[in-house]
Design a protein around this motif. Sequence first.
Motif, short mmCIF file in Angstrom:
data_model
loop_
_atom_site.label_atom_id
_atom_site.label_comp_id
_atom_site.label_asym_id
_atom_site.label_seq_id
_atom_site.Cartn_x
_atom_site.Cartn_y
_atom_site.Cartn_z
N ASN A 130 63.84 39.71 30.13
CA ASN A 130 62.61 39.00 29.77
C ASN A 130 61.44 39.47 30.64
O ASN A 130 61.55 40.40 31.42
CB ASN A 130 62.81 37.49 29.89
N GLU A 131 60.31 38.79 30.50
CA GLU A 131 59.10 39.20 31.22
C GLU A 131 59.26 39.06 32.73
O GLU A 131 58.55 39.71 33.52
CB GLU A 131 57.89 38.40 30.73
N LYS A 132 60.21 38.23 33.17
CA LYS A 132 60.42 38.04 34.61
C LYS A 132 61.08 39.26 35.25
O LYS A 132 60.97 39.49 36.44
CB LYS A 132 61.26 36.79 34.85
N LEU A 133 61.80 40.03 34.43
CA LEU A 133 62.42 41.26 34.93
C LEU A 133 61.56 42.48 34.68
O LEU A 133 61.76 43.53 35.29
CB LEU A 133 63.79 41.47 34.27
N SER A 152 69.61 34.21 26.22
CA SER A 152 69.52 35.56 26.80
C SER A 152 70.73 36.42 26.44
O SER A 152 70.65 37.63 26.45
CB SER A 152 69.41 35.48 28.33
N VAL A 153 71.86 35.77 26.15
CA VAL A 153 73.10 36.51 25.89
C VAL A 153 73.17 36.89 24.42
O VAL A 153 73.17 36.05 23.53
CB VAL A 153 74.33 35.67 26.29
N LEU A 154 73.23 38.22 24.16
CA LEU A 154 73.36 38.71 22.79
C LEU A 154 74.81 38.83 22.38
O LEU A 154 75.19 38.54 21.25
CB LEU A 154 72.69 40.08 22.65
N ASP A 155 75.65 39.28 23.31
CA ASP A 155 77.06 39.44 22.99
C ASP A 155 77.87 39.30 24.27
O ASP A 155 77.36 39.45 25.38
CB ASP A 155 77.33 40.80 22.35
N TYR A 156 79.16 39.02 24.07
CA TYR A 156 80.04 38.70 25.20
C TYR A 156 81.42 39.24 24.88
O TYR A 156 81.94 39.05 23.78
CB TYR A 156 80.07 37.19 25.38
N LEU A 157 82.02 39.97 25.82
CA LEU A 157 83.36 40.50 25.63
C LEU A 157 84.19 40.19 26.86
O LEU A 157 83.85 40.61 27.98
CB LEU A 157 83.32 42.02 25.41
N GLN A 202 62.24 47.13 31.31
CA GLN A 202 61.14 46.75 30.44
C GLN A 202 61.50 45.49 29.67
O GLN A 202 62.67 45.22 29.36
CB GLN A 202 60.82 47.89 29.46
N ASN A 203 60.48 44.71 29.36
CA ASN A 203 60.68 43.49 28.59
C ASN A 203 61.34 43.84 27.25
O ASN A 203 60.89 44.73 26.53
CB ASN A 203 59.33 42.81 28.34
N LEU A 229 66.63 33.63 34.69
CA LEU A 229 65.74 32.78 33.90
C LEU A 229 64.72 32.05 34.76
O LEU A 229 63.84 31.37 34.26
CB LEU A 229 66.58 31.75 33.11
N GLN A 230 64.89 32.19 36.09
CA GLN A 230 63.92 31.59 37.00
C GLN A 230 62.89 32.62 37.41
O GLN A 230 63.07 33.82 37.22
CB GLN A 230 64.63 31.05 38.25
N GLN A 231 61.81 32.18 37.97
CA GLN A 231 60.75 33.09 38.40
C GLN A 231 61.22 33.95 39.56
O GLN A 231 61.76 33.45 40.56
CB GLN A 231 59.52 32.29 38.86
N ILE A 232 61.10 35.26 39.41
CA ILE A 232 61.47 36.17 40.49
C ILE A 232 60.33 36.23 41.50
O ILE A 232 59.18 36.46 41.15
CB ILE A 232 61.74 37.58 39.94
#
Length: 222
Positions: A155-158, A136-141, A196-197, A218-221
């Motif tokens: 993701n689709e859960k959000l 899920s993480v694209l970048d980190y600072l 949006q996904n 990452l868990q079901q909301i």
Amino acid sequence: MKKEFAVIGLGRFGGSICRTLVEEGVEVMAIDMDESKVNEFASIASHAVIGNATNESVLKNLGIRNFDHVIVAIGEDIQASILTTLMLKELGVNKITVKAQNDYHEKVLSKIGADFIVHPERDMGKRIAHKIVSSSVLDYLELSDEHSIVEIVANEKLHGNTLIDLDIRANYGINIVAIKREKEVIVSPMAAEVIQNGDILIVIGSDEDLNRFEKKMLQQIR
């Protein structure tokens, strides 16, 4: 007037900074003791000079105090890095960024007045590790030892939830400061903004809270 930068040390780190600064359209003087490295940057930097930056007279002759920002990117020679930084401070350079090799090096640089201290290998290692561990993480600072900014893919859960539905600040103690949606960037999104996904959420907070949010995301909301 264009800002003027000087980069001392043209290894991989210093060379990369030099190239990027030139691409940004600023004036750059590239300095190194290695003639072959200086020759490599002769056609890239505004000026490329062979010189020993631990020699005060060399720095004075280069007019180093007139540069807006000096980057000390000296490689493994910690003593040379510290001595160069100290002389730059004594010569009155406005801003100095220095590459640190380890925590001890950073402490000394901090005590002698370096304005910005970077750990490129350590910081890049952390960024890569975060990206490897989580899909899920694209970048980190890293902002500090305990706080960071991360780019997280929704993701689709959000999908379909508003920020107020998720109540992220109250539940996790973190803030979504922007949302990237294709070519659009939504800065300081409103509470009614619908996620949006595929949205990229730019999130700021403590590392502990960010990790908690990511695991929950990452868990079901319910």
